[in-house]
Each structure stands twice: as C-alpha cells, then as structure tokens.
Design a protein around this motif. Structure first.
Motif, PDB file in Angstrom:
ATOM      1  N   PRO A  13       0.836  -1.204   0.000  1.00  0.00           N
ATOM      2  CA  PRO A  13       0.000   0.000   0.000  1.00  0.00           C
ATOM      3  C   PRO A  13       0.871   1.255   0.000  1.00  0.00           C
ATOM      4  O   PRO A  13       2.019   1.229   0.456  1.00  0.00           O
ATOM      5  CB  PRO A  13      -0.782  -0.090   1.316  1.00  0.00           C
ATOM      6  CG  PRO A  13      -0.622  -1.493   1.785  1.00  0.00           C
ATOM      7  CD  PRO A  13       0.667  -2.005   1.208  1.00  0.00           C
ATOM      8  N   THR A  64      -7.736   3.661  -3.639  1.00  0.00           N
ATOM      9  CA  THR A  64      -6.929   2.557  -3.137  1.00  0.00           C
ATOM     10  C   THR A  64      -5.654   2.589  -3.965  1.00  0.00           C
ATOM     11  O   THR A  64      -5.679   2.266  -5.155  1.00  0.00           O
ATOM     12  CB  THR A  64      -7.660   1.215  -3.322  1.00  0.00           C
ATOM     13  OG1 THR A  64      -8.874   1.255  -2.578  1.00  0.00           O
ATOM     14  CG2 THR A  64      -6.808   0.050  -2.850  1.00  0.00           C
ATOM     15  N   ILE A  66      -1.710   1.515  -4.637  1.00  0.00           N
ATOM     16  CA  ILE A  66      -0.668   0.526  -4.362  1.00  0.00           C
ATOM     17  C   ILE A  66       0.616   0.957  -5.062  1.00  0.00           C
ATOM     18  O   ILE A  66       0.591   1.622  -6.088  1.00  0.00           O
ATOM     19  CB  ILE A  66      -1.088  -0.899  -4.794  1.00  0.00           C
ATOM     20  CG1 ILE A  66      -1.492  -0.924  -6.267  1.00  0.00           C
ATOM     21  CG2 ILE A  66      -2.206  -1.423  -3.906  1.00  0.00           C
ATOM     22  CD1 ILE A  66      -1.817  -2.312  -6.796  1.00  0.00           C
ATOM     23  N   SER A  79      -3.779   3.056  -8.907  1.00  0.00           N
ATOM     24  CA  SER A  79      -4.855   3.325  -7.956  1.00  0.00           C
ATOM     25  C   SER A  79      -6.188   2.903  -8.543  1.00  0.00           C
ATOM     26  O   SER A  79      -6.388   2.873  -9.760  1.00  0.00           O
ATOM     27  CB  SER A  79      -4.891   4.805  -7.573  1.00  0.00           C
ATOM     28  OG  SER A  79      -5.381   5.581  -8.649  1.00  0.00           O
TER      29      SER A  79
END
Length: 168
Positions: A13, A64, A66, A79
C-alpha cells in the motif's frame, strides 16, 4: 535503483507522506514515455497535475493506491477509484519492460473483482492503449480532456472481470 540483475518486484500500500515521491514517478513516466503520442506542451500540462502536492496526495489517499517496488525502491504505482475505475497506473521509465505495469494492473483487477466489480474501466492515454488492449480491455469511447492550457486525447476502455467462481 539497485544494481541487482533480477531485482525482486513487490507490491505494498501507499505509505503516508509518499505522495511527493509518487508525483516524481508520475512526472517521469509522462515525460519519458509519452513523447511519441503527445506534444511537449501536452506532456507538461499533464505532468503539471501533480504540481499541487496537497491535491495530488489527497487524490491518491482517496483512492486505493498501491506501490510497486523493485529491490525495495518504489518504481510505479496504481490506484483504484471507488467506482471500479483505474485512476492511475504509472511506471518510472527506468523500470519499463520489467513487469511492473503488469503486476500493478493484475493487482488492481484482483482488488476490483474482490470488491464485487464485474467490470473495470480506465481512461487510457494513447501511450497506454496497447497495454490495456492486450489485457482484454475494449475501447468504449474517445475523449478530449482539458488539462491546463492543453487538450489531451485518451480512450475509455472496459474489461469484464472474471466472476468470483473463476478467481484463483
């Protein structure tokens, strides 16, 4: 970057405070990989989207996001927006052709599928069109996006994700 012959690729992450580094990868990717499809003024306007570091950081935090690392160093990021759309997928030019984009795209597709998405879409730059097409994304429409003082073209593409019963 490490001098290892086969540096290990990994995903993690996005970490707090990492947006400035990801902004540098974003800019380097645009300026180093899109010159065949976009004029320099268009590239600069596009890369300028990361100039407001607070806004860029907020966008990444709202998705989200990464990060792909090679030998422990960030070399790309991707993302996923809440609505089942790839928001970002950028790889540093020094890490191209090493599986970084594929690793990120695979992960975003798995995350979206795990959240119940039946499809995943992306507004692919002309530079990224072939990458997504080879992954099974089909063109839906062409777009002209106003960015700074420039207009950039991209293509909205969509892929049907495997159902939960076919996910390994």
């Amino acid at each position: 970057m490490s001098a290892e012959a086969n540096p290990q690729l990994a995903l993690r992450p996005m970490l707090p405070g990492e947006a400035p580094l990801l902004a540098e990868i974003f800019r380097a990717s645009i300026m180093g990989l899109t010159q065949d499809e976009y004029e320099e003024e268009q590239q600069e306007a596009w890369a300028g989207a990361a100039n407001d570091e607070a806004a860029f950081a907020k966008t990444l935090a709202d998705h989200t996001t990464i990060v792909a690392t090679m030998g422990g160093a960030p070399v790309g990021f991707g993302s996923l927006e809440a609505d089942g759309k790839v928001g970002f997928l950028y790889v540093h030019p020094a890490a191209v052709e090493r599986g970084v984009g594929t690793l990120l795209a695979d992960a975003l597709e798995k995350i979206a599928g795990g959240r119940g998405a039946e499809t995943l879409s992306v507004d692919a730059s002309d530079s990224a069109y072939d990458f997504f097409s080879k992954r099974g994304y089909a063109a839906q429409q062409r777009n002209s996006v106003h960015c700074g003082e420039e207009w950039l073209s991209n293509t909205t593409m969509k892929k049907t994700l495997p159902g939960p019963e076919t996910v390994q």
